[in-house]
Design an enzyme around this catalytic site. Sequence first.
Site, PDB file in Angstrom:
ATOM      1  N   GLU A 102      23.048  -9.558 -21.480  1.00 43.64           N
ATOM      2  CA  GLU A 102      23.050  -9.725 -20.022  1.00 43.64           C
ATOM      3  C   GLU A 102      23.988  -8.722 -19.371  1.00 43.64           C
ATOM      4  O   GLU A 102      25.029  -8.382 -19.937  1.00 43.64           O
ATOM      5  CB  GLU A 102      23.567 -11.124 -19.669  1.00 43.64           C
ATOM      6  CG  GLU A 102      22.511 -12.172 -19.477  1.00 43.64           C
ATOM      7  CD  GLU A 102      21.868 -12.105 -18.097  1.00 43.64           C
ATOM      8  OE1 GLU A 102      21.795 -11.023 -17.482  1.00 43.64           O
ATOM      9  OE2 GLU A 102      21.419 -13.154 -17.641  1.00 43.64           O
ATOM     10  N   ASP A 106      26.938 -15.013 -14.063  1.00 38.19           N
ATOM     11  CA  ASP A 106      27.512 -15.407 -12.786  1.00 38.19           C
ATOM     12  C   ASP A 106      27.498 -16.938 -12.713  1.00 38.19           C
ATOM     13  O   ASP A 106      28.372 -17.590 -13.263  1.00 38.19           O
ATOM     14  CB  ASP A 106      26.680 -14.742 -11.682  1.00 38.19           C
ATOM     15  CG  ASP A 106      27.249 -14.856 -10.292  1.00 38.19           C
ATOM     16  OD1 ASP A 106      28.428 -15.214 -10.139  1.00 38.19           O
ATOM     17  OD2 ASP A 106      26.506 -14.592  -9.341  1.00 38.19           O
ATOM     18  N   ASP A 167      22.601  -3.608  -9.679  1.00 45.16           N
ATOM     19  CA  ASP A 167      22.081  -3.062  -8.432  1.00 45.16           C
ATOM     20  C   ASP A 167      22.332  -3.960  -7.233  1.00 45.16           C
ATOM     21  O   ASP A 167      22.725  -5.112  -7.371  1.00 45.16           O
ATOM     22  CB  ASP A 167      20.564  -2.873  -8.563  1.00 45.16           C
ATOM     23  CG  ASP A 167      19.821  -4.203  -8.515  1.00 45.16           C
ATOM     24  OD1 ASP A 167      18.902  -4.353  -7.691  1.00 45.16           O
ATOM     25  OD2 ASP A 167      20.145  -5.114  -9.308  1.00 45.16           O
TER      26      ASP A 167
END
Length: 187
Positions: A102, A106, A167
């Site tokens: 990953e 989060d 991103d």
Amino acid sequence: MALDSHIEKVLWTAGEISDRVAELAAEITSDCSPNSPAPALVGVATGAFVFLADLVRQIKLPISVDFIRADSYGAGTESTGAPRLSLDLKLDVTGKHVILVEDIVDTGSTVASLIAHLEKKGASSVSVCAFLDKPARRKVEFRVVGSGNYYRGFECPDYFVVGYGMDFAEAYRNLPYVGVLKPEFYS
């Protein structure tokens, strides 16, 4: 580079990232027996592709590689909390040790969902190798499967970060470092 002006501050330089990726690859190599079946590294597309590419080149074991895609952000900066699988594996992971790679853990929703998916597909064990871990935002606790481990590159403060494959609205993935995106570029 014009994109550099969008960055408030750099958290990890290209050199620091390279050093930490080498350490993670050495840990994985050490933890996986050369006599056991080759682990399957599964990159979570598309954020982890840069990290995965750097990591696999430094693992000193026979491995297989595949990708899976789970969408939980869309074009926003907050996880929806309900990841949707949009690309599944080609690789048969039945009876294999899988290392889920990953870019960032989060809330924990995506990684927990993907671990459960890999377990249903018959993986004998599942490790997680996260480039960044953001425990301050964790809402869902996850557990590795079987003899799996949790490998963590860096603990990330609660900032919106981009670069090194990560991103905002598909931009900034090509930055060679991880930086905090200035709020005016995502607000």
